[in-house]
Design a protein around this motif. Structure first.
Motif, PDB file in Angstrom:
ATOM      1  N   ARG A   8       0.829  -1.204   0.000  1.00 32.35           N
ATOM      2  CA  ARG A   8       0.000   0.000   0.000  1.00 32.35           C
ATOM      3  C   ARG A   8       0.866   1.258   0.000  1.00 32.35           C
ATOM      4  NH1 ARG A   8      -2.958  -1.662   3.709  1.00 32.35           N
ATOM      5  NH2 ARG A   8      -4.513  -2.633   2.367  1.00 32.35           N
ATOM      6  N   LEU A  27      -2.306  -1.788  -4.750  1.00 31.68           N
ATOM      7  CA  LEU A  27      -3.426  -1.683  -3.819  1.00 31.68           C
ATOM      8  C   LEU A  27      -4.261  -2.965  -3.822  1.00 31.68           C
ATOM      9  CD1 LEU A  27      -4.660   1.976  -4.470  1.00 31.68           C
ATOM     10  CD2 LEU A  27      -3.424   1.123  -2.458  1.00 31.68           C
ATOM     11  N   ALA A  30      -2.408  -5.587  -1.917  1.00 29.22           N
ATOM     12  CA  ALA A  30      -2.448  -5.279  -0.481  1.00 29.22           C
ATOM     13  C   ALA A  30      -3.744  -5.755   0.164  1.00 29.22           C
ATOM     14  CB  ALA A  30      -2.276  -3.782  -0.266  1.00 29.22           C
ATOM     15  N   ASP A  31      -4.815  -5.884  -0.612  1.00 25.66           N
ATOM     16  CA  ASP A  31      -6.109  -6.315  -0.088  1.00 25.66           C
ATOM     17  C   ASP A  31      -6.415  -7.781  -0.386  1.00 25.66           C
ATOM     18  OD1 ASP A  31      -6.743  -3.826   1.009  1.00 25.66           O
ATOM     19  OD2 ASP A  31      -7.604  -3.099  -0.880  1.00 25.66           O
TER      20      ASP A  31
END
Length: 318
Positions: A8, A27, A30-31
Motif C-alpha cells: 500500500r 493496492l 495489499a487487499d
C-alpha cells in the motif's frame, strides 16, 4: 511494516503519480490475503513490490484485469519466485543523472566516476546524455544524444554551460549486469513500470552507449571494493563516488560504516537517496517528509536539492 502495508505504501508514495497500473495493482495485492501469503514465502528482502511485480512481468504476468493477473500469478508462482530469489531491483535509471549533473559539473575536471550499486553501469555516462532543464538544452559536444533527459526544476539550479569531462568510469555491485547481455537487458526493461515507454527507449539507448565503451565493474560489497577503485583512478583527476537509491537496501549500521569509509578517502561524495535514508542529513533538510517519494541530492554531506525518483524534477535549495 506489514507486507500489506508495504504494498500500500508503494502504491501511494511511489506508483500513484508514475504508473497508474502499478498504483492500482499494488493496492489490489495489499487487499488480497492469498496473494500476500504467496509473497510472504519469499525472504523479507525479496518481498519488495517492485521486485515481485518485475519478476511477474518477465514471466508474462501482465494482464490488465486483477482477476486474470491473479490467476496468472498463482499459476506461474514457482517461476516468478525463482526469478525474485535470483534477481535484484537493479533499476539502472539514467534519468536520475539529470539531478546529479549540476553537482558533477561544479567539480574541477577531469572527473573519475565511481558508482556504488552500479547495476550495468549506465549512469556512468552523464557526459554522453542530452538534458532539457525546462527550456534550457544541454547536449554533448558531438550533438544531441539518443538518451534525452527532461527535468523540470525550481530554485537556483546551477545548470552547467558545458558537459563535465569524464576520463574514468568504474563501479561496484553485488551482482553487476552486462549491457551486452540479452537476459540482463530484459530484466532491466522489466524493472521499468508499465506506462513509461519513454524510460524503456532511453534504457535501450543507454545500454548501447555502455556496450560500445564498457566501464570497469567489479563484483563485491560496497564497503569492501570502493577503496581499491578509488586507488585505481587517475591521480590527476577529481575522483567522485556517487550512488542513487542504493543505501536504503543496507542496514543502518552499514550506512554509517560506508559513511566513515568514504570520508577517509581522497574523493568527493555525491549521494541521491530517499529522504530519511541518510539520517545525518535530516536535520539539514527544509522538510523531512512531503508525503510523496523524493530523493535528496547531497554533495559531501551537504544537501543540495530534492529530486523526483526518476530525475523528472529537481528542486534546488536556495
Amino acid at each position: 511494516m506489514t507486507l500489506a502495508h508495504r504494498f500500500r505504501d508503494f502504491a501511494i508514495r511511489e506508483a500513484r503519480d508514475n504508473s497508474p497500473l502499478y498504483h492500482r495493482r499494488a493496492l489490489e495485492i495489499a487487499d488480497d490475503p492469498a496473494v500476500l501469503a504467496l509473497i510472504a514465502q519469499l525472504p523479507t528482502d525479496k518481498q519488495q513490490p517492485n521486485l515481485v511485480l518485475a519478476a511477474a512481468r518477465i514471466h508474462g504476468v501482465d494482464a490488465p484485469s486483477y482477476g486474470e493477473f491473479r490467476e496468472q500469478l498463482c499459476r506461474n508462482w514457482a517461476a516468478i519466485s525463482a526469478t525474485a530469489l535470483a534477481r535484484r531491483t537493479q533499476t539502472n535509471e539514467v534519468g536520475r543523472m539529470a539531478a546529479l549533473l549540476p553537482a558533477l559539473a561544479e567539480l574541477p575536471g577531469p572527473l573519475s566516476l565511481i558508482e556504488v550499486g552500479a547495476s550495468a553501469g549506465l549512469c556512468l555516462y552523464p557526459d554522453r546524455f542530452s538534458y532539457r532543464y525546462g527550456e534550457v538544452a544541454l547536449d554533448p559536444p558531438d550533438g544531441e544524444s539518443p538518451v534525452l533527459l527532461a527535468c523540470q526544476m525550481t530554485g537556483p539550479v546551477p545548470i552547467p554551460a558545458a558537459m563535465p569531462r569524464v576520463v574514468h568510469r568504474a563501479g561496484v555491485d553485488l551482482h553487476p549486469l552486462d549491457a551486452t547481455d540479452r537476459g540482463d537487458r530484459d530484466w532491466l526493461t522489466a524493472l521499468i513500470w508499465p506506462g513509461q515507454d519513454h524510460r524503456v527507449a532511453r534504457l535501450r539507448a543507454a545500454c548501447d552507449i555502455a556496450a560500445t565503451d564498457p566501464p570497469r565493474l567489479v563484483t563485491g560489497d560496497l564497503t569492501q571494493r570502493v577503496t581499491e577503485l578509488v586507488s585505481a583512478a587517475p591521480t590527476d583527476s577529481t575522483v567522485v563516488i556517487f550512488h542513487s537509491a542504493v543505501l536504503a537496501y543496507l542496514p543502518i549500521s552499514a550506512r554509517h560504516e560506508f559513511r566513515a569509509m568514504v570520508r577517509g578517502l581522497p574523493c568527493r561524495w555525491i549521494s541521491q537517496e530517499g529522504a530519511g535514508v541518510l539520517p545525518w542529513l535530516i536535520g539539514a533538510l527544509p522538510e523531512v517528509d512531503s508525503g510523496s517519494a523524493r530523493m535528496v541530492v547531497a554533495m559531501d554531506e551537504v544537501p543540495l536539492a530534492y529530486a523526483g525518483p526518476h530525475g523528472q524534477t529537481l528542486d534546488w535549495f536556495g
